[in-house]
Write a protein that holds these residues in place. Sequence first.
Motif, short mmCIF file in Angstrom:
data_model
loop_
_atom_site.label_atom_id
_atom_site.label_comp_id
_atom_site.label_asym_id
_atom_site.label_seq_id
_atom_site.Cartn_x
_atom_site.Cartn_y
_atom_site.Cartn_z
N ILE A 5 21.85 2.62 17.05
CA ILE A 5 23.17 3.02 16.57
C ILE A 5 24.14 1.83 16.49
O ILE A 5 25.31 2.01 16.15
CB ILE A 5 23.79 4.11 17.47
CG1 ILE A 5 24.03 3.56 18.88
CG2 ILE A 5 22.92 5.35 17.49
CD1 ILE A 5 24.82 4.50 19.77
N TRP A 6 23.63 0.62 16.79
CA TRP A 6 24.52 -0.54 16.76
C TRP A 6 25.21 -0.76 15.42
O TRP A 6 26.39 -1.13 15.38
CB TRP A 6 23.78 -1.80 17.19
CG TRP A 6 24.67 -3.00 17.20
CD1 TRP A 6 24.65 -4.07 16.36
CD2 TRP A 6 25.77 -3.24 18.10
NE1 TRP A 6 25.65 -4.96 16.66
CE2 TRP A 6 26.36 -4.47 17.72
CE3 TRP A 6 26.32 -2.52 19.17
CZ2 TRP A 6 27.45 -5.00 18.38
CZ3 TRP A 6 27.42 -3.05 19.82
CH2 TRP A 6 27.98 -4.26 19.43
N PRO A 7 24.51 -0.57 14.26
CA PRO A 7 25.22 -0.72 12.99
C PRO A 7 26.44 0.19 12.87
O PRO A 7 27.47 -0.22 12.32
CB PRO A 7 24.15 -0.34 11.95
CG PRO A 7 22.86 -0.72 12.61
CD PRO A 7 23.06 -0.34 14.06
N ILE A 8 26.35 1.42 13.39
CA ILE A 8 27.50 2.34 13.35
C ILE A 8 28.61 1.81 14.26
O ILE A 8 29.79 1.83 13.90
CB ILE A 8 27.08 3.75 13.80
CG1 ILE A 8 25.91 4.25 12.96
CG2 ILE A 8 28.26 4.71 13.69
CD1 ILE A 8 26.20 4.36 11.49
N LEU A 44 27.00 -7.18 13.05
CA LEU A 44 25.76 -6.59 12.56
C LEU A 44 24.55 -7.50 12.74
O LEU A 44 23.42 -7.10 12.46
CB LEU A 44 25.90 -6.23 11.07
CG LEU A 44 26.82 -5.05 10.75
CD1 LEU A 44 27.11 -4.99 9.26
CD2 LEU A 44 26.17 -3.73 11.20
N GLY A 45 24.79 -8.71 13.21
CA GLY A 45 23.69 -9.63 13.46
C GLY A 45 23.16 -10.30 12.21
O GLY A 45 22.01 -10.77 12.20
N GLY A 334 22.80 -3.20 6.66
CA GLY A 334 21.90 -2.09 6.99
C GLY A 334 22.56 -0.83 7.51
O GLY A 334 21.88 0.04 8.06
N VAL A 335 23.87 -0.68 7.30
CA VAL A 335 24.56 0.51 7.80
C VAL A 335 24.06 1.78 7.10
O VAL A 335 23.81 2.81 7.73
CB VAL A 335 26.09 0.38 7.62
CG1 VAL A 335 26.79 1.66 8.04
CG2 VAL A 335 26.61 -0.81 8.41
N GLY A 336 23.90 1.70 5.78
CA GLY A 336 23.43 2.87 5.03
C GLY A 336 22.06 3.33 5.48
O GLY A 336 21.80 4.53 5.61
N LYS A 337 21.16 2.38 5.71
CA LYS A 337 19.80 2.72 6.14
C LYS A 337 19.80 3.40 7.50
O LYS A 337 19.00 4.30 7.77
CB LYS A 337 18.93 1.47 6.17
CG LYS A 337 18.66 0.88 4.80
CD LYS A 337 17.76 -0.35 4.89
CE LYS A 337 17.46 -0.91 3.51
NZ LYS A 337 16.62 -2.13 3.57
N THR A 338 20.69 2.96 8.38
CA THR A 338 20.79 3.58 9.71
C THR A 338 21.16 5.05 9.59
O THR A 338 20.57 5.92 10.25
CB THR A 338 21.84 2.85 10.56
OG1 THR A 338 21.44 1.49 10.74
CG2 THR A 338 21.99 3.52 11.92
N ILE A 339 22.14 5.35 8.74
CA ILE A 339 22.56 6.74 8.56
C ILE A 339 21.45 7.55 7.91
O ILE A 339 21.23 8.72 8.24
CB ILE A 339 23.85 6.80 7.73
CG1 ILE A 339 24.99 6.12 8.50
CG2 ILE A 339 24.22 8.23 7.39
CD1 ILE A 339 26.30 6.08 7.75
N GLU A 340 20.74 6.94 6.97
CA GLU A 340 19.62 7.64 6.33
C GLU A 340 18.58 8.06 7.35
O GLU A 340 18.09 9.20 7.35
CB GLU A 340 18.98 6.74 5.27
CG GLU A 340 19.84 6.53 4.03
CD GLU A 340 19.14 5.63 3.02
OE1 GLU A 340 17.92 5.43 3.16
OE2 GLU A 340 19.82 5.14 2.11
#
Length: 452
Positions: A5-8, A44-45, A334-340
């Motif tokens: 959940i780090w991207p969020i 986001l690294g 990669g925020v979108g991919k995390t939510i996906e």
Amino acid sequence: MLGEIWPIISVCLGIIVLLILIIKFKINAFISLIITSIATGVFLGMDLNKIIGTVEKGMGHTLGSVAIIFGLGAMLGKLIADGGGANRIADTLIDKFGEKYIKWAMIVASFIIGIALFFEVGLVLLIPLAFTISKRLGISHMKIGIPMAIALSVTHGFLPPHPGPVVIANELNANLGQVLMYGIIIAVPVVVIVGGFFIKFLPKIAPTAFEKEIDMSNIVADKSMNKEMPKFSISVFTALLPVILMLFATIVQMITGHQEEATNHFESVVYFIGNAPVAMLISLVFAMYTMGIARNRNMNEIMDSAAEAIIPIGMMILILGAGGAFKEILIDGGVGKTIEHMFTGTVMSPIILAWLVSALLRIAQGSATVAAISTTGIVLPLLQASDTNLALVTLAIGAGSIIFSHVNDTGFWIFKEYFGLTVKETFLTWSLLETAISVFGLVFILILNLIV
């Protein structure tokens, strides 16, 4: 768990940094957005050597798509205002609808224009008209401008030929005619409720936004007050010429079915003049005659109007570009991919899931179109084993994609700058209204789902 959940969390940290810079330290929005974009990339690294490249790519991509349209649209609007066209339209609307119903006149006009124009273009075209009316009636520019912006936003989120609904329908293999038909059925009550009634509560929620006076001199001009104003018909035609050109091209595309590319010389010409920048340029040249030369204004006066139109949107364009940079950081990070991944394999109703995922993507990265298109890949597996109406799923995605416009959405900054609001006031007005449009849209979609 934290890594997943780090991207969020990074998005939340980035937004907090942005709000602190703007609200606490009063730093210009453009500078704040650039700083926030870089900081969020670090959170986001992302590779430090790639962060600036991503910022440049995001800013260039955003400005490449809106700068020409914004510049030409601003000039067109200023010429119509300085040439007396806006005053003529304002006088006619006031006469026909009366001061009591002028809000509804703006809603109807904006809805019709918004069907064919992107949100940003429609806003640039109609702002001079809205501000002219508010100035002549002596009422807050918010009371006229907000209904206009609501109607434009609804058409952008729900109706073809806007990019979101068209692309979603294509990806889901939904019938575009049904999307348009159901979209109108849903959009009309949403505009009426939010634009006609819900906004009555805003003066109580954000009183300072409605009490302030802004300098309209760069948008609304009185140069033509002592001259004979142009006829209503030519004024409306000049303002709607880009709508007509783009709408004609869209109709030809729908009739021929050649929406990807032209197949003959006639289609090539039609698609060329219907392209937004070309349509705006043709309309600007036409306005130089109808609102300039035909009004006995010399070319120096006409060019002065054009130059004055760019001054107030210079910083706005930079802010839009910086907003695009922030969005690109979120996408590449990669925020979108995390939510996906969070919603893959869920058994939730496709309509509700489509709205929810689209809403989260919209909040996370700002772009309504990106949120809408990204959501299709998540709901497709569910739709293969479901008999849910694909047109309604398309509209649910569109509704989710316009929820809670905030600091990473270019529309947020457009509204803020044009209406002279603070960040807090924009949250209490525009962000709240966008959320209301999204929620009421979902409600009517679910109701329609019970009927069809």
